[in-house]
Motif scaffolding. Sequence first.
Motif, PDB file in Angstrom:
ATOM      1  N   SER A   1      -1.605  -8.716   2.629  1.00 20.03           N
ATOM      2  CA  SER A   1       0.153  -8.543   3.276  1.00 20.03           C
ATOM      3  C   SER A   1       0.749  -9.371   3.556  1.00 20.03           C
ATOM      4  O   SER A   1       1.478  -8.851   4.756  1.00 20.03           O
TER       5      SER A   1
ATOM      6  N   TRP B   1     -10.561  -2.102   4.465  1.00 20.09           N
ATOM      7  CA  TRP B   1      -9.083  -2.776   4.266  1.00 20.09           C
ATOM      8  C   TRP B   1      -8.916  -3.493   5.087  1.00 20.09           C
ATOM      9  O   TRP B   1      -8.304  -4.700   4.391  1.00 20.09           O
TER      10      TRP B   1
ATOM     11  N   ASN C   1       3.302  -0.187   7.181  1.00 19.27           N
ATOM     12  CA  ASN C   1       2.171  -0.772   6.830  1.00 19.27           C
ATOM     13  C   ASN C   1       2.257  -2.074   7.343  1.00 19.27           C
ATOM     14  O   ASN C   1       2.547  -2.692   8.817  1.00 19.27           O
ATOM     15  N   HIS C   2       0.420  -2.585   6.905  1.00 20.66           N
ATOM     16  CA  HIS C   2       0.521  -3.602   8.470  1.00 20.66           C
ATOM     17  C   HIS C   2       0.604  -4.931   7.939  1.00 20.66           C
ATOM     18  O   HIS C   2       0.248  -4.891   6.709  1.00 20.66           O
TER      19      HIS C   2
ATOM     20  N   LYS D   1       6.859   5.504  10.535  1.00 18.01           N
ATOM     21  CA  LYS D   1       5.417   6.071  10.340  1.00 18.01           C
ATOM     22  C   LYS D   1       4.582   5.664   8.618  1.00 18.01           C
ATOM     23  O   LYS D   1       3.645   5.378   8.944  1.00 18.01           O
ATOM     24  N   PHE D   2       6.047   4.710   7.953  1.00 18.47           N
ATOM     25  CA  PHE D   2       5.342   4.660   6.957  1.00 18.47           C
ATOM     26  C   PHE D   2       4.921   2.605   6.464  1.00 18.47           C
ATOM     27  O   PHE D   2       4.543   2.298   5.611  1.00 18.47           O
TER      28      PHE D   2
ATOM     29  N   TRP E   1       3.187   4.017   0.179  1.00 21.25           N
ATOM     30  CA  TRP E   1       4.699   3.725   0.754  1.00 21.25           C
ATOM     31  C   TRP E   1       4.838   3.572   2.044  1.00 21.25           C
ATOM     32  O   TRP E   1       4.207   3.017   2.815  1.00 21.25           O
TER      33      TRP E   1
ATOM     34  N   ALA F   1       1.241  -1.801  -0.236  1.00 17.30           N
ATOM     35  CA  ALA F   1      -0.408   0.666   0.186  1.00 17.30           C
ATOM     36  C   ALA F   1       1.443   1.012  -0.220  1.00 17.30           C
ATOM     37  O   ALA F   1       1.843   1.322   0.960  1.00 17.30           O
TER      38      ALA F   1
ATOM     39  N   TYR G   1      -1.403  -3.829  13.125  1.00 19.13           N
ATOM     40  CA  TYR G   1      -1.762  -2.421  13.729  1.00 19.13           C
ATOM     41  C   TYR G   1      -2.760  -2.447  14.946  1.00 19.13           C
ATOM     42  O   TYR G   1      -3.416  -2.016  15.267  1.00 19.13           O
TER      43      TYR G   1
ATOM     44  N   GLN H   1      -8.983  -7.918   4.556  1.00 10.36           N
ATOM     45  CA  GLN H   1      -8.135  -8.461   4.822  1.00 10.36           C
ATOM     46  C   GLN H   1      -8.193  -9.923   5.855  1.00 10.36           C
ATOM     47  O   GLN H   1      -7.680 -10.771   5.664  1.00 10.36           O
TER      48      GLN H   1
ATOM     49  N   GLY I   1      -8.696   7.970   3.625  1.00 10.06           N
ATOM     50  CA  GLY I   1      -8.736   6.653   3.138  1.00 10.06           C
ATOM     51  C   GLY I   1      -6.640   6.455   3.848  1.00 10.06           C
ATOM     52  O   GLY I   1      -6.396   5.453   3.082  1.00 10.06           O
ATOM     53  N   PHE I   2      -6.062   7.070   5.074  1.00  9.11           N
ATOM     54  CA  PHE I   2      -4.782   6.746   5.301  1.00  9.11           C
ATOM     55  C   PHE I   2      -5.422   7.486   6.174  1.00  9.11           C
ATOM     56  O   PHE I   2      -5.987   7.986   7.955  1.00  9.11           O
ATOM     57  N   SER I   3      -4.024   7.017   7.699  1.00 15.41           N
ATOM     58  CA  SER I   3      -3.903   7.065   8.751  1.00 15.41           C
ATOM     59  C   SER I   3      -3.085   7.017  10.053  1.00 15.41           C
ATOM     60  O   SER I   3      -1.962   5.283   9.292  1.00 15.41           O
ATOM     61  N   TYR I   4      -2.356   8.151  10.704  1.00 12.88           N
ATOM     62  CA  TYR I   4      -0.759   7.697  10.899  1.00 12.88           C
ATOM     63  C   TYR I   4      -1.379   7.886  12.306  1.00 12.88           C
ATOM     64  O   TYR I   4      -0.085   7.793  13.065  1.00 12.88           O
TER      65      TYR I   4
HETATM   66  C1  LIG Z   1       0.697   4.367   8.393  1.00 14.96           C
HETATM   67  S1  LIG Z   1      -0.198   4.385   6.789  1.00 14.96           S
HETATM   68  C2  LIG Z   1       1.560   3.558   6.554  1.00 14.96           C
HETATM   69  C3  LIG Z   1       2.267   4.129   5.535  1.00 14.96           C
HETATM   70  C4  LIG Z   1       1.253   4.436   3.732  1.00 14.96           C
HETATM   71  N1  LIG Z   1       1.487   3.217   3.241  1.00 14.96           N
HETATM   72  C5  LIG Z   1       1.558   5.762   2.891  1.00 14.96           C
HETATM   73  O1  LIG Z   1       1.608   5.593   1.609  1.00 14.96           O
HETATM   74  O2  LIG Z   1       1.662   6.545   3.537  1.00 14.96           O
HETATM   75  C6  LIG Z   1      -1.128   3.875   7.179  1.00 14.96           C
HETATM   76  C7  LIG Z   1      -1.868   3.909   6.086  1.00 14.96           C
HETATM   77  O3  LIG Z   1      -1.312   2.709   5.130  1.00 14.96           O
HETATM   78  C8  LIG Z   1      -2.604   1.789   4.627  1.00 14.96           C
HETATM   79  N2  LIG Z   1      -2.001   0.120   4.977  1.00 14.96           N
HETATM   80  C9  LIG Z   1      -1.370   0.164   5.758  1.00 14.96           C
HETATM   81  N3  LIG Z   1      -0.915  -1.387   5.775  1.00 14.96           N
HETATM   82  C10 LIG Z   1      -1.895  -1.666   4.794  1.00 14.96           C
HETATM   83  C11 LIG Z   1      -2.604  -2.647   4.352  1.00 14.96           C
HETATM   84  N4  LIG Z   1      -2.184  -4.323   4.674  1.00 14.96           N
HETATM   85  N5  LIG Z   1      -2.673  -3.079   2.919  1.00 14.96           N
HETATM   86  C12 LIG Z   1      -4.072  -2.374   2.435  1.00 14.96           C
HETATM   87  N6  LIG Z   1      -3.616  -0.813   2.796  1.00 14.96           N
HETATM   88  C13 LIG Z   1      -2.843  -0.013   4.579  1.00 14.96           C
HETATM   89  C14 LIG Z   1      -3.355   2.705   5.060  1.00 14.96           C
HETATM   90  O4  LIG Z   1      -4.367   3.341   4.461  1.00 14.96           O
HETATM   91  C15 LIG Z   1      -3.125   3.116   6.440  1.00 14.96           C
HETATM   92  O5  LIG Z   1      -4.718   4.334   7.186  1.00 14.96           O
END
Ligand SMILES: C[S@@+](CC[C@H](N)C(=O)[O-])C[C@H]1O[C@@H](n2cnc3c(N)ncnc32)[C@H](O)[C@@H]1O
Length: 156
Positions: A153, A132, A83-84, A80-81, A19, A17, A121, A136, A57-60
């Motif tokens: 993932s 999402w 992923n789960h 912070k980037f 970055w 997903a 997470y 999963q 669509g995202f959360s940190y």
């Molecule tokens: C802390 S950010 C991780 C960095 C993110 N991938 C980015 O590009 O900024 C968390 C976000 O990444 C995405 N994400 C993280 N893990 C994921 C996964 N296994 N499948 C789909 N989306 C995921 C979701 O949108 C989530 O809210």
Amino acid sequence: MFLGIKQKILLGKSEVAGWGAFIKNPVKKGEYLGEYTGELISHAEAEKRGKLYERAGFSYLFDLDDKYCIDAYRMGNKLKFANHSSEPNCYPKGMFVGGDHRIGIFAKDNLKAGEELFYDYHYTKYQKAPKWFLDQSKKKESKNSGGKGRVVSKVK
Ligand SMILES: C[S@@+](CC[C@H](N)C(=O)[O-])C[C@H]1O[C@@H](n2cnc3c(N)ncnc32)[C@H](O)[C@@H]1O
């Protein structure tokens, strides 16, 4: 006492997903990688911000305990980037350091140079799990029960 980043973390295109965070050098199981930094906010504030983030669509947001969350959206480092994954290669650990709440990220396994970092997470009762994540989890359940669901993932 640990603070900041110990290992060199790189930002790159994730396998799952957007970055992702990648480890530059090999690391041994149990080693401290760095700190998940951000703003320390209450769950009430996290609830408000969470609604906006959900729409985007995202959360940190990272649940620290039953009182506080860390929001790395505006602040924070490359961790912070991460992923789960339900099969993660890292794990977070809440610490109380010098009177402050902190989160350290540790290697769950031996990590190869360039490996993407994932932790679970573990959405809690304070945070509504996003679609999402629920999708999963469902796929994983169906896979475990003999269905054809694929764990998206998967760690390299
Ligand atoms: C802390 S950010 C991780 C960095 C993110 N991938 C980015 O590009 O900024 C968390 C976000 O990444 C995405 N994400 C993280 N893990 C994921 C996964 N296994 N499948 C789909 N989306 C995921 C979701 O949108 C989530 O809210």
